[in-house]
Design a protein around this motif. Sequence first.
Motif, PDB file in Angstrom:
ATOM      1  N   GLU A  18      24.085  25.279  40.606  1.00 27.11           N
ATOM      2  CA  GLU A  18      24.060  26.198  41.751  1.00 27.11           C
ATOM      3  C   GLU A  18      24.813  25.596  42.936  1.00 27.11           C
ATOM      4  O   GLU A  18      25.589  26.275  43.599  1.00 27.11           O
ATOM      5  CB  GLU A  18      22.628  26.495  42.179  1.00 27.11           C
ATOM      6  N   LYS A  19      24.555  24.341  43.185  1.00 22.70           N
ATOM      7  CA  LYS A  19      25.204  23.648  44.303  1.00 22.70           C
ATOM      8  C   LYS A  19      26.716  23.635  44.123  1.00 22.70           C
ATOM      9  O   LYS A  19      27.466  23.897  45.061  1.00 22.70           O
ATOM     10  CB  LYS A  19      24.652  22.231  44.399  1.00 22.70           C
ATOM     11  N   MET A  20      27.175  23.350  42.909  1.00 19.84           N
ATOM     12  CA  MET A  20      28.608  23.327  42.640  1.00 19.84           C
ATOM     13  C   MET A  20      29.216  24.721  42.799  1.00 19.84           C
ATOM     14  O   MET A  20      30.322  24.865  43.329  1.00 19.84           O
ATOM     15  CB  MET A  20      28.865  22.769  41.245  1.00 19.84           C
ATOM     16  N   ALA A  21      28.494  25.757  42.360  1.00 21.20           N
ATOM     17  CA  ALA A  21      28.998  27.125  42.485  1.00 21.20           C
ATOM     18  C   ALA A  21      29.112  27.517  43.956  1.00 21.20           C
ATOM     19  O   ALA A  21      30.129  28.092  44.373  1.00 21.20           O
ATOM     20  CB  ALA A  21      28.084  28.095  41.743  1.00 21.20           C
ATOM     21  N   ILE A  22      28.092  27.223  44.738  1.00 20.62           N
ATOM     22  CA  ILE A  22      28.123  27.553  46.167  1.00 20.62           C
ATOM     23  C   ILE A  22      29.238  26.781  46.856  1.00 20.62           C
ATOM     24  O   ILE A  22      29.979  27.334  47.679  1.00 20.62           O
ATOM     25  CB  ILE A  22      26.759  27.282  46.819  1.00 20.62           C
ATOM     26  N   SER A  23      29.405  25.530  46.517  1.00 24.31           N
ATOM     27  CA  SER A  23      30.475  24.718  47.094  1.00 24.31           C
ATOM     28  C   SER A  23      31.840  25.317  46.761  1.00 24.31           C
ATOM     29  O   SER A  23      32.721  25.394  47.618  1.00 24.31           O
ATOM     30  CB  SER A  23      30.373  23.282  46.581  1.00 24.31           C
ATOM     31  N   SER A  24      32.010  25.753  45.531  1.00 24.54           N
ATOM     32  CA  SER A  24      33.279  26.353  45.114  1.00 24.54           C
ATOM     33  C   SER A  24      33.555  27.646  45.871  1.00 24.54           C
ATOM     34  O   SER A  24      34.674  27.879  46.347  1.00 24.54           O
ATOM     35  CB  SER A  24      33.245  26.625  43.614  1.00 24.54           C
ATOM     36  N   ILE A  25      32.545  28.480  46.022  1.00 25.57           N
ATOM     37  CA  ILE A  25      32.708  29.749  46.738  1.00 25.57           C
ATOM     38  C   ILE A  25      33.045  29.498  48.202  1.00 25.57           C
ATOM     39  O   ILE A  25      33.985  30.093  48.751  1.00 25.57           O
ATOM     40  CB  ILE A  25      31.431  30.607  46.616  1.00 25.57           C
ATOM     41  N   LEU A  26      32.299  28.606  48.844  1.00 21.43           N
ATOM     42  CA  LEU A  26      32.574  28.299  50.253  1.00 21.43           C
ATOM     43  C   LEU A  26      33.946  27.667  50.422  1.00 21.43           C
ATOM     44  O   LEU A  26      34.665  27.972  51.376  1.00 21.43           O
ATOM     45  CB  LEU A  26      31.486  27.383  50.816  1.00 21.43           C
ATOM     46  N   GLY A  27      34.326  26.789  49.500  1.00 20.34           N
ATOM     47  CA  GLY A  27      35.641  26.156  49.566  1.00 20.34           C
ATOM     48  C   GLY A  27      36.768  27.163  49.441  1.00 20.34           C
ATOM     49  O   GLY A  27      37.763  27.112  50.178  1.00 20.34           O
ATOM     50  N   THR A  28      36.619  28.109  48.518  1.00 19.51           N
ATOM     51  CA  THR A  28      37.630  29.154  48.342  1.00 19.51           C
ATOM     52  C   THR A  28      37.724  30.023  49.585  1.00 19.51           C
ATOM     53  O   THR A  28      38.823  30.344  50.056  1.00 19.51           O
ATOM     54  CB  THR A  28      37.293  30.015  47.110  1.00 19.51           C
ATOM     55  N   TRP A  29      36.581  30.381  50.131  1.00 15.40           N
ATOM     56  CA  TRP A  29      36.553  31.190  51.354  1.00 15.40           C
ATOM     57  C   TRP A  29      37.236  30.452  52.491  1.00 15.40           C
ATOM     58  O   TRP A  29      38.075  30.995  53.202  1.00 15.40           O
ATOM     59  CB  TRP A  29      35.108  31.509  51.699  1.00 15.40           C
ATOM     60  N   LEU A  30      36.917  29.178  52.650  1.00 12.80           N
ATOM     61  CA  LEU A  30      37.501  28.369  53.711  1.00 12.80           C
ATOM     62  C   LEU A  30      39.009  28.226  53.537  1.00 12.80           C
ATOM     63  O   LEU A  30      39.765  28.315  54.505  1.00 12.80           O
ATOM     64  CB  LEU A  30      36.830  26.991  53.719  1.00 12.80           C
ATOM     65  N   HIS A  32      41.139  30.294  51.795  1.00  8.15           N
ATOM     66  CA  HIS A  32      41.902  31.542  51.809  1.00  8.15           C
ATOM     67  C   HIS A  32      41.685  32.405  53.048  1.00  8.15           C
ATOM     68  O   HIS A  32      42.535  33.251  53.356  1.00  8.15           O
ATOM     69  CB  HIS A  32      41.595  32.356  50.554  1.00  8.15           C
ATOM     70  N   TYR A  33      40.567  32.222  53.721  1.00  7.66           N
ATOM     71  CA  TYR A  33      40.271  33.037  54.898  1.00  7.66           C
ATOM     72  C   TYR A  33      39.743  32.184  56.052  1.00  7.66           C
ATOM     73  O   TYR A  33      38.677  32.456  56.609  1.00  7.66           O
ATOM     74  CB  TYR A  33      39.240  34.130  54.550  1.00  7.66           C
ATOM     75  N   PRO A  34      40.480  31.162  56.463  1.00  7.22           N
ATOM     76  CA  PRO A  34      39.984  30.272  57.521  1.00  7.22           C
ATOM     77  C   PRO A  34      39.748  31.004  58.843  1.00  7.22           C
ATOM     78  O   PRO A  34      38.893  30.601  59.634  1.00  7.22           O
ATOM     79  CB  PRO A  34      41.079  29.217  57.657  1.00  7.22           C
ATOM     80  N   GLU A  35      40.473  32.111  59.056  1.00 11.51           N
ATOM     81  CA  GLU A  35      40.300  32.849  60.302  1.00 11.51           C
ATOM     82  C   GLU A  35      38.886  33.410  60.446  1.00 11.51           C
ATOM     83  O   GLU A  35      38.425  33.664  61.563  1.00 11.51           O
ATOM     84  CB  GLU A  35      41.338  33.976  60.418  1.00 11.51           C
ATOM     85  N   ASP A  36      38.172  33.575  59.338  1.00 12.77           N
ATOM     86  CA  ASP A  36      36.782  34.051  59.406  1.00 12.77           C
ATOM     87  C   ASP A  36      35.876  33.066  60.135  1.00 12.77           C
ATOM     88  O   ASP A  36      34.822  33.452  60.630  1.00 12.77           O
ATOM     89  CB  ASP A  36      36.212  34.290  58.007  1.00 12.77           C
ATOM     90  N   PHE A  37      36.278  31.805  60.189  1.00 14.88           N
ATOM     91  CA  PHE A  37      35.444  30.766  60.785  1.00 14.88           C
ATOM     92  C   PHE A  37      35.862  30.410  62.205  1.00 14.88           C
ATOM     93  O   PHE A  37      35.210  29.620  62.860  1.00 14.88           O
ATOM     94  CB  PHE A  37      35.463  29.514  59.904  1.00 14.88           C
ATOM     95  N   PHE A  38      36.956  30.987  62.692  1.00 10.56           N
ATOM     96  CA  PHE A  38      37.471  30.641  64.016  1.00 10.56           C
ATOM     97  C   PHE A  38      37.484  31.864  64.917  1.00 10.56           C
ATOM     98  O   PHE A  38      38.532  32.392  65.267  1.00 10.56           O
ATOM     99  CB  PHE A  38      38.864  30.028  63.891  1.00 10.56           C
ATOM    100  N   GLN A  39      36.298  32.295  65.278  1.00 11.36           N
ATOM    101  CA  GLN A  39      36.150  33.445  66.152  1.00 11.36           C
ATOM    102  C   GLN A  39      35.585  32.976  67.483  1.00 11.36           C
ATOM    103  O   GLN A  39      34.378  32.735  67.595  1.00 11.36           O
ATOM    104  CB  GLN A  39      35.233  34.472  65.491  1.00 11.36           C
ATOM    105  N   PRO A  40      36.483  32.782  68.468  1.00  9.66           N
ATOM    106  CA  PRO A  40      36.030  32.314  69.769  1.00  9.66           C
ATOM    107  C   PRO A  40      35.093  33.320  70.422  1.00  9.66           C
ATOM    108  O   PRO A  40      35.092  34.472  70.018  1.00  9.66           O
ATOM    109  CB  PRO A  40      37.315  32.170  70.574  1.00  9.66           C
ATOM    110  N   PRO A  41      34.340  32.981  71.376  1.00 10.63           N
ATOM    111  CA  PRO A  41      34.371  31.680  72.037  1.00 10.63           C
ATOM    112  C   PRO A  41      33.416  30.657  71.418  1.00 10.63           C
ATOM    113  O   PRO A  41      33.570  29.474  71.634  1.00 10.63           O
ATOM    114  CB  PRO A  41      33.930  32.002  73.466  1.00 10.63           C
ATOM    115  N   ASP A  42      32.436  31.091  70.640  1.00 18.26           N
ATOM    116  CA  ASP A  42      31.404  30.164  70.186  1.00 18.26           C
ATOM    117  C   ASP A  42      31.583  29.644  68.765  1.00 18.26           C
ATOM    118  O   ASP A  42      30.876  28.732  68.363  1.00 18.26           O
ATOM    119  CB  ASP A  42      30.020  30.823  70.303  1.00 18.26           C
TER     120      ASP A  42
END
Length: 84
Positions: A18-30, A32-42
Amino acid sequence: YGCFFPETEEDDGPREQEKMAISSILGTWLDHYPEDFFQPPDFISLHMLWAYIGVHMPGSELQRRDRLLYSSRRNHEPNEPESL
């Protein structure tokens, strides 16, 4: 997705998978879609990801990639215009 307790699970057990699967999903998201994590201001999404990885996957490759991405993004942000 709950807590992982690696000390109570055998390697390659269900929790580790489970941990490896979640890590893989989060890694792929990060990746391919890094802009999802950079929403200013916070940057709430980025901080939530950091918190999750810090608790459940400390020292992981995903944590290292997350920090590198944040550093590179922070260094390339446009400077605020100076007020006159």
